[in-house]
Enzyme design. Structure first.
Site, short mmCIF file in Angstrom:
data_model
loop_
_atom_site.label_atom_id
_atom_site.label_comp_id
_atom_site.label_asym_id
_atom_site.label_seq_id
_atom_site.Cartn_x
_atom_site.Cartn_y
_atom_site.Cartn_z
N GLU A 89 0.94 -1.47 -0.05
CA GLU A 89 -0.26 -0.01 -0.05
C GLU A 89 0.64 0.85 -0.47
O GLU A 89 1.75 1.71 0.24
CB GLU A 89 -1.50 0.08 1.39
CG GLU A 89 -1.90 -1.14 1.59
CD GLU A 89 -3.06 -1.08 2.45
OE1 GLU A 89 -4.12 -1.19 1.94
OE2 GLU A 89 -2.28 -0.47 3.45
N CYS A 102 3.87 8.66 0.55
CA CYS A 102 3.70 7.39 2.23
C CYS A 102 4.27 6.05 0.95
O CYS A 102 3.10 5.80 0.75
CB CYS A 102 2.94 8.03 2.93
SG CYS A 102 3.01 6.39 4.49
N CYS A 109 6.59 -6.69 7.56
CA CYS A 109 7.65 -5.92 8.02
C CYS A 109 7.72 -7.05 9.20
O CYS A 109 7.18 -8.14 9.59
CB CYS A 109 6.80 -4.37 8.65
SG CYS A 109 8.45 -4.08 9.72
N CYS A 113 6.46 -5.11 15.95
CA CYS A 113 6.06 -3.76 16.79
C CYS A 113 4.61 -3.82 17.45
O CYS A 113 4.20 -4.37 16.00
CB CYS A 113 6.03 -1.80 16.53
SG CYS A 113 7.83 -2.26 15.85
N CYS A 116 1.37 -2.15 15.37
CA CYS A 116 0.88 -1.35 13.97
C CYS A 116 1.26 -3.25 12.86
O CYS A 116 0.75 -3.80 13.22
CB CYS A 116 2.66 -1.65 13.37
SG CYS A 116 3.27 -0.36 12.10
N GLY A 159 7.08 -1.66 6.45
CA GLY A 159 8.52 -1.82 6.03
C GLY A 159 9.24 -1.08 6.84
O GLY A 159 8.62 -0.39 7.18
N GLU A 160 10.12 -1.81 6.93
CA GLU A 160 11.29 -1.56 7.89
C GLU A 160 12.77 -1.03 6.88
O GLU A 160 13.43 -1.88 6.56
CB GLU A 160 12.21 -2.57 9.22
CG GLU A 160 12.71 -1.59 9.61
CD GLU A 160 13.13 -0.14 10.01
OE1 GLU A 160 12.57 0.68 10.64
OE2 GLU A 160 14.53 0.75 9.89
N LEU A 215 10.42 6.51 18.29
CA LEU A 215 10.83 6.32 19.72
C LEU A 215 10.04 5.62 20.49
O LEU A 215 10.09 4.60 21.23
CB LEU A 215 11.31 7.34 20.17
CG LEU A 215 11.61 7.82 21.62
CD1 LEU A 215 13.20 7.02 21.61
CD2 LEU A 215 12.40 8.64 21.97
N HIS A 216 8.72 6.18 20.07
CA HIS A 216 7.13 5.52 20.92
C HIS A 216 7.28 5.41 22.38
O HIS A 216 6.46 4.27 23.70
CB HIS A 216 7.08 4.40 20.26
CG HIS A 216 6.64 4.97 19.42
ND1 HIS A 216 6.32 6.25 18.37
CD2 HIS A 216 6.76 3.53 18.11
CE1 HIS A 216 5.74 5.61 16.95
NE2 HIS A 216 6.36 4.57 17.17
N ASN A 290 -3.54 5.10 15.97
CA ASN A 290 -4.10 4.92 15.30
C ASN A 290 -4.57 3.41 15.50
O ASN A 290 -3.83 2.49 15.68
CB ASN A 290 -3.65 4.78 14.05
CG ASN A 290 -3.78 6.23 13.26
OD1 ASN A 290 -4.41 7.35 13.71
ND2 ASN A 290 -2.41 6.62 13.14
N CYS A 333 -1.09 6.31 9.91
CA CYS A 333 0.96 5.82 10.40
C CYS A 333 0.17 4.44 11.12
O CYS A 333 -0.60 3.76 11.57
CB CYS A 333 0.92 6.11 11.36
SG CYS A 333 1.91 7.39 10.87
N1 SAH Z 1 9.42 0.90 10.44
C1 SAH Z 1 9.73 2.51 10.01
C2 SAH Z 1 8.62 3.02 9.41
C3 SAH Z 1 6.80 2.69 9.66
S1 SAH Z 1 6.77 4.07 9.19
C4 SAH Z 1 9.35 2.38 11.46
O1 SAH Z 1 8.95 2.28 12.33
O2 SAH Z 1 9.91 4.24 11.62
C5 SAH Z 1 5.12 4.13 10.08
C6 SAH Z 1 5.40 5.32 11.68
O3 SAH Z 1 4.18 4.76 12.28
C7 SAH Z 1 6.43 4.61 12.61
O4 SAH Z 1 6.66 5.51 13.15
C8 SAH Z 1 5.46 3.08 13.45
O5 SAH Z 1 5.62 3.46 14.75
C9 SAH Z 1 3.84 4.61 13.46
N2 SAH Z 1 3.04 3.13 13.48
C10 SAH Z 1 3.03 2.33 13.91
N3 SAH Z 1 1.77 2.22 13.80
C11 SAH Z 1 1.38 2.86 14.38
C12 SAH Z 1 -0.32 3.28 14.98
N4 SAH Z 1 -1.36 2.51 15.34
N5 SAH Z 1 -0.55 4.22 15.61
C13 SAH Z 1 -0.10 5.36 15.11
N6 SAH Z 1 1.52 5.82 14.72
C14 SAH Z 1 1.69 4.26 14.29
#
Ligand code: SAH
Length: 345
Positions: A89, A102, A109, A113, A116, A159-160, A215-216, A290, A333
């Site tokens: 997508e 995007c 991936c 996480c 995600c 993907g990463e 970071l999260h 999200n 995201c």
């Molecule tokens: N793998 C890379 C690229 C993915 S970018 C990374 O981890 O950065 C997607 C972004 O959305 C990342 O910052 C990811 O952590 C964030 N993300 C993933 N799931 C999410 C969710 N449910 N709600 C908000 N952000 C989320």
């Protein structure tokens, strides 16, 4: 099938030379490929050459299978089909300053996480440079037809990107090539969950990319609960890599922080985060989580989100709450996945 979009100008030139073609053909073909032209449209190339190429090569390894548009903000989500039948997508967001695309960098991936959707089925395979460029070329062509263009590219789909390092870097160099799409390097953001050695490698590429770190969490304990990569690198090691990136490139780093109810949204976490980031040239993007159907995690209330932001601001940390686009089409995201549009929608 040779994927011509994966080839640099020089590689294309060498191939055409071997086919007995004059030098200027490389420029012609490269331009057509980057404009998303079909073989029929490449009218200044001899028919015989076009037929020869069509037999062994693909001009774009990507097709748009379907697209849907958000009723809330006009964000569009695209389902792209790859030649082996896999689906990825992409999301097109329209802002005042231009369109942001995007992109996905892998089918699925493997980072795992907890919040995600992209990682739910693991990683099937890496995308090639041509498969990433193919997504851009197709969307760019559509935008050009309506007098618009791609201003920014974010590698934040499924993907990463740093787990597919060589292909991603080749793709970026193709996308910024003046003879091709000529996108601005500073308009490209690469988001990573924090692969430290690859972040260091990236800092030495001589590219002015924007680096985003997912970071999260404000401490390793919480980060380990939601991001498996935190078992490999500590927050300190990861932020040190960010600092080296800032030093080498002169670019500030963006820190993504998804706010998750009762996990990382306490004011004490905001304080802890402020201490971690003190003096660092960075900006924090707060993203109220999200929701992903399979995951039992929720965003905090808007009041709590605001309180978290205010606390960071009081501590002099530059931060904003990101305006989420496309959440009604599962295009925000963390909501991108392999088969989304084959399911409920
Ligand atoms: N793998 C890379 C690229 C993915 S970018 C990374 O981890 O950065 C997607 C972004 O959305 C990342 O910052 C990811 O952590 C964030 N993300 C993933 N799931 C999410 C969710 N449910 N709600 C908000 N952000 C989320």
């Amino acid at each position: 099938m040779i994927d011509l979009l994966s080839m640099t100008y020089e590689e294309l030139g060498a191939m055409l030379k071997e086919m007995g073609q004059p030098k200027f053909r490389a420029k012609q073909l490269y331009e057509w490929l980057n404009r998303g032209a079909s073989w029929d449209e490449m009218r200044n190339l001899p028919t015989i050459l076009r037929e020869q190429l069509a037999k062994n090569c693909t001009a774009n390894p990507i097709e748009i299978e379907r697209s849907i548009t958000s009723k809330i903000d006009g964000t569009q989500k695209f389902l792209f089909r790859l030649m082996d039948g896999n689906l990825v997508e992409g999301v097109l967001m329209r802002y005042h300053h231009g369109a942001t695309l995007c992109l996905s960098t892998q089918v699925g991936c493997k980072m795992g996480c907890a919040f995600c959707a992209s990682t739910l089925d693991g990683c099937v395979r890496n995308l090639t440079p041509g498969e990433m460029l193919g997504q851009v070329v197709l969307i760019h062509r559509r935008l050009m037809e309506s007098g618009s263009r791609i201003a920014n590219l974010v590698l934040m789909g499924s993907g990463e990107p740093l787990d597919n390092y060589d292909n991603v870097l080749k793709f970026i160099r193709l996308a910024i090539d003046e003879r091709g799409l000529n996108l601005s390097t500073r308009g490209i953001s690469l988001s990573t969950c924090g692969l430290v050695p690859e972040m260091d490698r990236l800092s030495k590429e001589g590219l002015q990319l924007t680096l985003s770190l997912s970071l999260h969490a404000s401490n390793d304990k919480i980060r380990r609960e939601i991001m498996p990569i935190a078992n490999v690198y500590t927050i300190q090691q990861t932020l040190d890599a960010c600092k080296r990136y800032i030093e080498k490139t002169g670019r500030r780093v963006i820190l993504e922080y998804a706010l998750i109810d009762s996990v990382n949204d306490d004011l004490a976490h905001a304080d802890e985060l402020s201490r971690l980031l003190r003096g660092m040239q960075c900006h924090v993007n707060l993203i109220p989580l999200n929701e992903v159907a399979e995951r039992n995690l929720r965003p905090p209330s808007p009041e709590r989100v605001r309180a978290f932001l205010t606390r960071l601001e009081h501590r002099h940390i530059s931060a904003t709450v990101r305006r989420e686009m496309g959440s009604d089409i599962q295009g925000a995201c963390g909501q991108l996945r392999r088969h989304a549009m084959n399911q409920a929608q």
